[in-house]
Write an enzyme that holds these catalytic residues in place. Structure first.
Site, short mmCIF file in Angstrom:
data_model
loop_
_atom_site.label_atom_id
_atom_site.label_comp_id
_atom_site.label_asym_id
_atom_site.label_seq_id
_atom_site.Cartn_x
_atom_site.Cartn_y
_atom_site.Cartn_z
N SER A 140 0.87 -1.19 0.00
CA SER A 140 0.00 0.00 0.00
C SER A 140 0.90 1.23 0.00
O SER A 140 2.09 1.14 0.36
CB SER A 140 -0.84 0.00 1.29
OG SER A 140 -1.48 1.24 1.49
N TYR A 153 -2.32 -1.20 10.40
CA TYR A 153 -2.27 -1.31 8.94
C TYR A 153 -0.92 -0.80 8.42
O TYR A 153 -0.26 -1.45 7.60
CB TYR A 153 -3.43 -0.52 8.34
CG TYR A 153 -3.65 -0.71 6.86
CD1 TYR A 153 -4.42 -1.77 6.39
CD2 TYR A 153 -3.14 0.19 5.93
CE1 TYR A 153 -4.66 -1.94 5.02
CE2 TYR A 153 -3.36 0.03 4.57
CZ TYR A 153 -4.13 -1.03 4.12
OH TYR A 153 -4.35 -1.18 2.77
P1 NAD Z 1 -11.60 -5.90 -0.13
O1 NAD Z 1 -12.20 -5.83 1.22
O2 NAD Z 1 -12.44 -5.70 -1.34
O3 NAD Z 1 -10.81 -7.27 -0.33
C1 NAD Z 1 -10.14 -7.92 0.71
C2 NAD Z 1 -10.11 -9.38 0.38
O4 NAD Z 1 -9.45 -10.08 1.45
C3 NAD Z 1 -11.52 -9.98 0.27
O5 NAD Z 1 -11.54 -10.95 -0.75
C4 NAD Z 1 -11.70 -10.62 1.63
O6 NAD Z 1 -12.64 -11.67 1.61
C5 NAD Z 1 -10.28 -11.12 1.87
N1 NAD Z 1 -10.03 -11.45 3.27
C6 NAD Z 1 -10.24 -10.70 4.38
N2 NAD Z 1 -9.93 -11.40 5.48
C7 NAD Z 1 -9.50 -12.61 5.06
C8 NAD Z 1 -9.05 -13.77 5.72
N3 NAD Z 1 -8.99 -13.84 7.06
N4 NAD Z 1 -8.71 -14.85 4.98
C9 NAD Z 1 -8.80 -14.81 3.62
N5 NAD Z 1 -9.22 -13.74 2.94
C10 NAD Z 1 -9.56 -12.65 3.66
O7 NAD Z 1 -10.41 -4.84 -0.09
P2 NAD Z 1 -9.32 -4.42 -1.19
O8 NAD Z 1 -9.27 -2.95 -1.16
O9 NAD Z 1 -9.52 -5.12 -2.48
O10 NAD Z 1 -7.99 -4.96 -0.47
C11 NAD Z 1 -7.13 -5.91 -1.06
C12 NAD Z 1 -5.69 -5.61 -0.64
O11 NAD Z 1 -5.31 -4.36 -1.20
C13 NAD Z 1 -5.50 -5.50 0.87
O12 NAD Z 1 -4.27 -6.11 1.24
C14 NAD Z 1 -5.44 -4.01 1.08
O13 NAD Z 1 -4.73 -3.67 2.24
C15 NAD Z 1 -4.74 -3.57 -0.18
N6 NAD Z 1 -4.89 -2.16 -0.51
C16 NAD Z 1 -6.12 -1.62 -0.74
C17 NAD Z 1 -6.19 -0.28 -1.04
C18 NAD Z 1 -7.51 0.40 -1.32
O14 NAD Z 1 -7.54 1.63 -1.41
N7 NAD Z 1 -8.60 -0.33 -1.50
C19 NAD Z 1 -5.04 0.51 -1.09
C20 NAD Z 1 -3.82 -0.08 -0.84
C21 NAD Z 1 -3.75 -1.42 -0.55
#
Ligand code: NAD
Length: 259
Positions: A140, A153
């Site tokens: 991130s 985080y």
């Molecule tokens: P999201 O909530 O749409 O997706 C998260 C995914 O992780 C989902 O499929 C969820 O079911 C899964 N998950 C959660 N807990 C879990 C567990 N215990 N076991 C297995 N799977 C689990 O969110 P996202 O934004 O798509 O996030 C995905 C990644 O991207 C994360 O690591 C997040 O930190 C990172 N990220 C997101 C952003 C953003 O702005 N959305 C920015 C930077 C990084």
């Protein structure tokens, strides 16, 4: 035989987009989340029908070390190979340090950081035996910069950047690369919840004002990154063109970390 990829946390958001684009690029795909619903398996069937590759859904909880390790074996067993591991599963919680629930801290460190250690430890011997492989960690902008109230985080994401560099050094010259993608704000369910929470706290602002003035305040482009842009970056890191890219971070953040 098609190459095979495992994407953790891929029934939603960024992970799902990465899985879709790797499938479109010809990889067999193992989807994952902690749930085991008919919808999860239907998603696998939908992507398979769209792309013509094999897609399976494997339920496993990434907060549990044994399930992380078993997930890698199950994906490898299903396809007879594992070329790509994308460590994407992640959660968020926002609170001042002194009020941060211990249980939320532990869950964020387990899911956002330790799961990548467990899956990588299991995948690396398989990739070494194959003589090539790609590990892509979804970090991130918060792996490179901090924000208040996101201590767990930010700690986990800085941790995954350090882990990425270490694994890359251990594997340099082996044909296996390890890199981290550092997205800025992407409008997924994870961010939608933060927008709703902020809108509730700043009730004098309209939701669009919360997005523009608070959420995107750190992102100079003032535009959300799309899940497809992260998916495309992951596919690039898995390509031959990226064979000498290892141990680094690729920011996809509208200029956030240029500041
Ligand atoms: P999201 O909530 O749409 O997706 C998260 C995914 O992780 C989902 O499929 C969820 O079911 C899964 N998950 C959660 N807990 C879990 C567990 N215990 N076991 C297995 N799977 C689990 O969110 P996202 O934004 O798509 O996030 C995905 C990644 O991207 C994360 O690591 C997040 O930190 C990172 N990220 C997101 C952003 C953003 O702005 N959305 C920015 C930077 C990084």
């Amino acid at each position: 035989m098609a190459k095979a990829a495992l994407v953790t946390g891929s029934n939603s958001g960024i992970g799902l987009a990465i899985a879709r684009q790797l499938a479109a690029a010809g990889y067999d795909i193992a989807l994952n989340s902690f749930t085991d619903r008919a919808d999860d398996h239907a998603l696998a069937e939908e992507i398979a029908a769209e792309t013509g590759v094999r897609v399976i859904y494997l339920a496993a909880d990434m907060s549990k070390p044994a399930e992380c390790r078993a997930l890698v074996e199950r994906a490898h067993d299903a396809f007879g190979r594992l070329d790509v591991l994308v460590n994407n599963a992640g959660i968020q919680f926002v609170a001042p340090v002194e009020e941060f629930p211990e249980e939320r801290w532990d869950a964020i460190i387990a899911i956002n950081l330790s799961s990548a250690f467990h899956t990588s430890a299991k995948a690396i011997p398989l990739m070494k035996a194959a003589g090539e492989g790609r590990i892509v960690n979804i970090a991130s902008a918060h792996g490179l910069r901090a924000s208040p109230f996101k201590s767990a985080y930010v700690a986990a994401k800085h941790g995954i950047v350090g882990f990425t560099k270490t694994v890359a050094l251990e594997l340099a010259g082996s044909g296996i690369t390890c890199n981290a993608i550092c997205p800025g704000f992407v409008r997924t369910p994870l961010v939608e919840k933060q927008i709703d929470d902020l809108a509730a706290t700043h009730s004098h602002l309209r939701k669009e004002e919360v997005v523009r003035d608070i959420v995107l305040q750190k992102q100079p482009s003032k535009q959300f990154v799309t899940v497809e842009q992260i998916g495309g970056t992951a596919v690039f890191l898995c390509s031959d063109a990226a064979a000498q890219i290892t141990g680094t971070t690729i920011s996809v953040d509208g200029g956030w970390t240029a500041q």
